[in-house]
Design a protein around this motif. Structure first.
Motif, PDB file in Angstrom:
ATOM      1  N   LYS A   1      47.046  -0.047  -3.155  1.00  0.00           N
ATOM      2  CA  LYS A   1      46.117   0.405  -2.111  1.00  0.00           C
ATOM      3  C   LYS A   1      45.682   1.841  -2.349  1.00  0.00           C
ATOM      4  O   LYS A   1      44.495   2.184  -2.246  1.00  0.00           O
ATOM      5  N   ARG A   2      46.639   2.711  -2.670  1.00  0.00           N
ATOM      6  CA  ARG A   2      46.339   4.134  -2.901  1.00  0.00           C
ATOM      7  C   ARG A   2      45.426   4.297  -4.110  1.00  0.00           C
ATOM      8  O   ARG A   2      44.475   5.073  -4.087  1.00  0.00           O
ATOM      9  N   LEU A   3      45.725   3.552  -5.181  1.00  0.00           N
ATOM     10  CA  LEU A   3      44.894   3.634  -6.379  1.00  0.00           C
ATOM     11  C   LEU A   3      43.471   3.174  -6.071  1.00  0.00           C
ATOM     12  O   LEU A   3      42.496   3.817  -6.499  1.00  0.00           O
ATOM     13  N   GLY A   4      43.330   2.072  -5.354  1.00  0.00           N
ATOM     14  CA  GLY A   4      42.000   1.578  -5.003  1.00  0.00           C
ATOM     15  C   GLY A   4      41.205   2.593  -4.203  1.00  0.00           C
ATOM     16  O   GLY A   4      40.023   2.805  -4.449  1.00  0.00           O
ATOM     17  N   LYS A   5      41.868   3.243  -3.256  1.00  0.00           N
ATOM     18  CA  LYS A   5      41.199   4.250  -2.429  1.00  0.00           C
ATOM     19  C   LYS A   5      40.762   5.451  -3.273  1.00  0.00           C
ATOM     20  O   LYS A   5      39.626   5.920  -3.162  1.00  0.00           O
ATOM     21  N   LEU A   6      41.661   5.937  -4.131  1.00  0.00           N
ATOM     22  CA  LEU A   6      41.322   7.085  -4.971  1.00  0.00           C
ATOM     23  C   LEU A   6      40.240   6.744  -5.995  1.00  0.00           C
ATOM     24  O   LEU A   6      39.362   7.575  -6.281  1.00  0.00           O
ATOM     25  N   ALA A   7      40.278   5.542  -6.556  1.00  0.00           N
ATOM     26  CA  ALA A   7      39.255   5.136  -7.523  1.00  0.00           C
ATOM     27  C   ALA A   7      37.881   5.080  -6.860  1.00  0.00           C
ATOM     28  O   ALA A   7      36.880   5.493  -7.456  1.00  0.00           O
ATOM     29  N   GLN A   8      37.819   4.588  -5.622  1.00  0.00           N
ATOM     30  CA  GLN A   8      36.547   4.550  -4.909  1.00  0.00           C
ATOM     31  C   GLN A   8      36.052   5.957  -4.605  1.00  0.00           C
ATOM     32  O   GLN A   8      34.874   6.268  -4.756  1.00  0.00           O
TER      33      GLN A   8
ATOM     34  N   ALA B   1      34.614   7.382  -7.780  1.00  0.00           N
ATOM     35  CA  ALA B   1      33.298   6.821  -8.079  1.00  0.00           C
ATOM     36  C   ALA B   1      32.223   7.456  -7.193  1.00  0.00           C
ATOM     37  O   ALA B   1      31.130   7.780  -7.680  1.00  0.00           O
ATOM     38  N   ASP B   2      32.534   7.638  -5.918  1.00  0.00           N
ATOM     39  CA  ASP B   2      31.577   8.261  -4.997  1.00  0.00           C
ATOM     40  C   ASP B   2      31.271   9.700  -5.402  1.00  0.00           C
ATOM     41  O   ASP B   2      30.112  10.129  -5.416  1.00  0.00           O
ATOM     42  N   LEU B   3      32.314  10.450  -5.724  1.00  0.00           N
ATOM     43  CA  LEU B   3      32.124  11.845  -6.138  1.00  0.00           C
ATOM     44  C   LEU B   3      31.344  11.928  -7.447  1.00  0.00           C
ATOM     45  O   LEU B   3      30.477  12.795  -7.605  1.00  0.00           O
ATOM     46  N   ALA B   4      31.639  11.044  -8.390  1.00  0.00           N
ATOM     47  CA  ALA B   4      30.929  11.046  -9.675  1.00  0.00           C
ATOM     48  C   ALA B   4      29.448  10.751  -9.469  1.00  0.00           C
ATOM     49  O   ALA B   4      28.584  11.370 -10.105  1.00  0.00           O
ATOM     50  N   GLU B   5      29.143   9.825  -8.570  1.00  0.00           N
ATOM     51  CA  GLU B   5      27.744   9.501  -8.269  1.00  0.00           C
ATOM     52  C   GLU B   5      27.048  10.702  -7.641  1.00  0.00           C
ATOM     53  O   GLU B   5      25.916  11.042  -8.010  1.00  0.00           O
TER      54      GLU B   5
END
Length: 140
Positions: free
Chosen positions: A29-36, A39-43
């Motif tokens: 769950k933590r990994l999924g949240k951080l990965a999202q 991705a948002d910050l990179a965009e």
């Protein structure tokens, strides 16, 4: 203490598995949240860099990269990076008209290729520059 009670063994395994499962679920769950979030910050960052590049292109007739670096304290390397990552504007090519074709406007040469699946065609070369009459096979 050694136990041979099957129910006790099963309970102990389930206890360890339950704790491990809870840690695995929490990690996923933590990994999924951080990965999202990544991705948002990179965009967002890509959008800001595009905006910076466009601004630099628009301002280039009036101010140089070195001047911007001096005035803003932003490094020349960063400014050049933003300028180079900007998408270049595309210019539309004009279509050849029948009149320009009749006028003898030179057309770009077409690429010559060998027949499909046949590979390069060997061609005999003429004498060498030394004039010894040796010939070599050149692949074309």
């Amino acid at each position: 203490m050694v136990t041979s009670d099957e129910d006790e063994i099963e309970r102990r395994v389930e206890e360890v598995d339950t704790a491990r499962r809870a840690r695995r679920v929490a990690a996923a769950k933590r990994l999924g949240k951080l990965a999202q979030e990544h991705a948002d910050l990179a965009e967002n960052l890509a959008g800001v860099e595009r905006d910076l590049g466009e601004l630099l292109a628009e301002a280039s007739p009036d101010i140089t990269i070195d001047e911007l670096a001096t005035f803003t304290g932003v490094s020349v390397a960063d400014l050049e990076h933003w300028q180079s990552t900007r998408k270049p504007t595309r210019h539309r090519r004009k279509r050849a008209t029948a009149a320009s074709e009749r006028a003898g406007t030179p057309q770009p040469p077409t690429a010559q290729t060998s027949a499909p699946g046949r590979g390069p065609t060997p061609v005999k070369a003429g004498p060498t520059p030394a004039g010894r009459g040796e010939s070599t096979t050149v692949m074309r």
